[in-house]
Motif scaffolding. Structure first.
Motif, PDB file in Angstrom:
ATOM      1  N   TRP A  62       0.162   4.083   3.983  1.00 48.94           N
ATOM      2  CA  TRP A  62       1.372   2.890   3.080  1.00 48.94           C
ATOM      3  C   TRP A  62       1.861   1.772   3.262  1.00 48.94           C
TER       4      TRP A  62
ATOM      5  N   GLN B  62      -2.306   2.135  -0.077  1.00 56.36           N
ATOM      6  CA  GLN B  62      -1.868   2.106  -1.006  1.00 56.36           C
ATOM      7  C   GLN B  62      -0.022   1.879  -1.326  1.00 56.36           C
TER       8      GLN B  62
ATOM      9  N   GLU C  55      -8.237   1.188   4.082  1.00 53.63           N
ATOM     10  CA  GLU C  55      -7.199   2.030   2.234  1.00 53.63           C
ATOM     11  C   GLU C  55      -6.057   2.206   2.654  1.00 53.63           C
TER      12      GLU C  55
ATOM     13  N   LEU D 292      -5.409   5.911   5.217  1.00 53.77           N
ATOM     14  CA  LEU D 292      -5.195   5.411   4.772  1.00 53.77           C
ATOM     15  C   LEU D 292      -3.626   4.730   4.712  1.00 53.77           C
TER      16      LEU D 292
ATOM     17  N   ARG E 202      -2.407  -2.856 -14.173  1.00 53.52           N
ATOM     18  CA  ARG E 202      -1.508  -3.015 -13.915  1.00 53.52           C
ATOM     19  C   ARG E 202      -0.869  -4.252 -13.667  1.00 53.52           C
TER      20      ARG E 202
ATOM     21  N   THR F   6       4.207   3.484  -7.618  1.00 59.81           N
ATOM     22  CA  THR F   6       3.588   4.034  -6.740  1.00 59.81           C
ATOM     23  C   THR F   6       2.387   3.806  -6.799  1.00 59.81           C
ATOM     24  N   GLU F   7       1.550   2.521  -6.956  1.00 62.98           N
ATOM     25  CA  GLU F   7       0.041   2.124  -7.287  1.00 62.98           C
ATOM     26  C   GLU F   7      -1.153   3.600  -6.654  1.00 62.98           C
ATOM     27  N   PRO F   8      -2.120   3.974  -7.174  1.00 63.87           N
ATOM     28  CA  PRO F   8      -3.244   5.037  -7.143  1.00 63.87           C
ATOM     29  C   PRO F   8      -3.512   4.632  -5.515  1.00 63.87           C
ATOM     30  N   PRO F   9      -3.944   4.646  -4.467  1.00 63.78           N
ATOM     31  CA  PRO F   9      -5.045   4.314  -3.247  1.00 63.78           C
ATOM     32  C   PRO F   9      -5.768   3.138  -3.734  1.00 63.78           C
ATOM     33  N   PHE F  10      -6.545   2.255  -2.626  1.00 54.45           N
ATOM     34  CA  PHE F  10      -7.346   0.898  -2.525  1.00 54.45           C
ATOM     35  C   PHE F  10      -8.195   1.145  -1.244  1.00 54.45           C
ATOM     36  N   THR F  11      -9.417   0.643  -1.722  1.00 57.57           N
ATOM     37  CA  THR F  11     -10.013   0.728  -0.585  1.00 57.57           C
ATOM     38  C   THR F  11     -10.940  -0.806  -0.466  1.00 57.57           C
TER      39      THR F  11
END
Length: 155
Positions: A20, A98, A96, A18, A137, A85-90
């Motif tokens: 950021w 965020q 990954e 992840l 979103r 803050t958006e949700p994590p994305f893959t």
């Protein structure tokens, strides 16, 4: 979309973990209340222009740069519309991310509406009641930018 060089260097160390990132979204509204959108080359979906803030870059400057690169339109950032803050994305490659997204309301000041880079398939102005289908979103960012008043954020 091309991945910024600083992210490629980070990925050499962290792999797919992840990451950021700070993103900016431009809700560009012209004098006829139309909204500027581009159809993204990476997924084919319509969206407001935007991108990733580079190290040392101010968010509004990143926004102005991204809008021009993706649409050929020069803009002025008028105000912050939302901070989320958006949700994590893959991604498909398993990276990954965020995003902390800062959406700005902008107004056009020149340029020519054209896909400015390989990031955009099409660029067009849309009346608010004729927007193409977009995820919630993105629609939330547009709603907040069209509203008057202070920036929206989650408490």
């Amino acid at each position: 979309m091309p991945t910024p060089e600083f992210i490629l260097r980070l990925r050499e160390h962290i792999g797919h973990q992840l990451l950021w990132l700070t993103g900016v979204t431009a809700v560009v509204i012209d004098g006829d209340s139309r909204i500027l959108l581009h159809r993204r080359a990476d997924d084919g979906h319509w969206a407001p222009p935007g991108g990733i803030v580079e190290p040392g870059e101010q968010p509004a400057a990143a926004l102005v740069r991204e809008v021009y690169e993706e649409t050929g339109v020069h803009v002025v950032a008028e105000r912050v519309a939302s901070v989320v803050t958006e949700p994590p994305f893959t991604y498909a490659n398993q990276d990954e991310v965020q995003f902390l997204d800062i959406a700005f309301r902008c107004r056009p000041i020149g340029g020519e509406v054209t896909p400015g880079s390989d990031e955009s398939l099409e660029v067009a102005w849309f009346k608010p009641d004729e927007l193409p289908a977009m995820n919630e979103r993105v629609m939330r960012r547009i709603r907040h930018a069209r509203q008057e008043g202070p920036a929206w954020f989650s408490g």
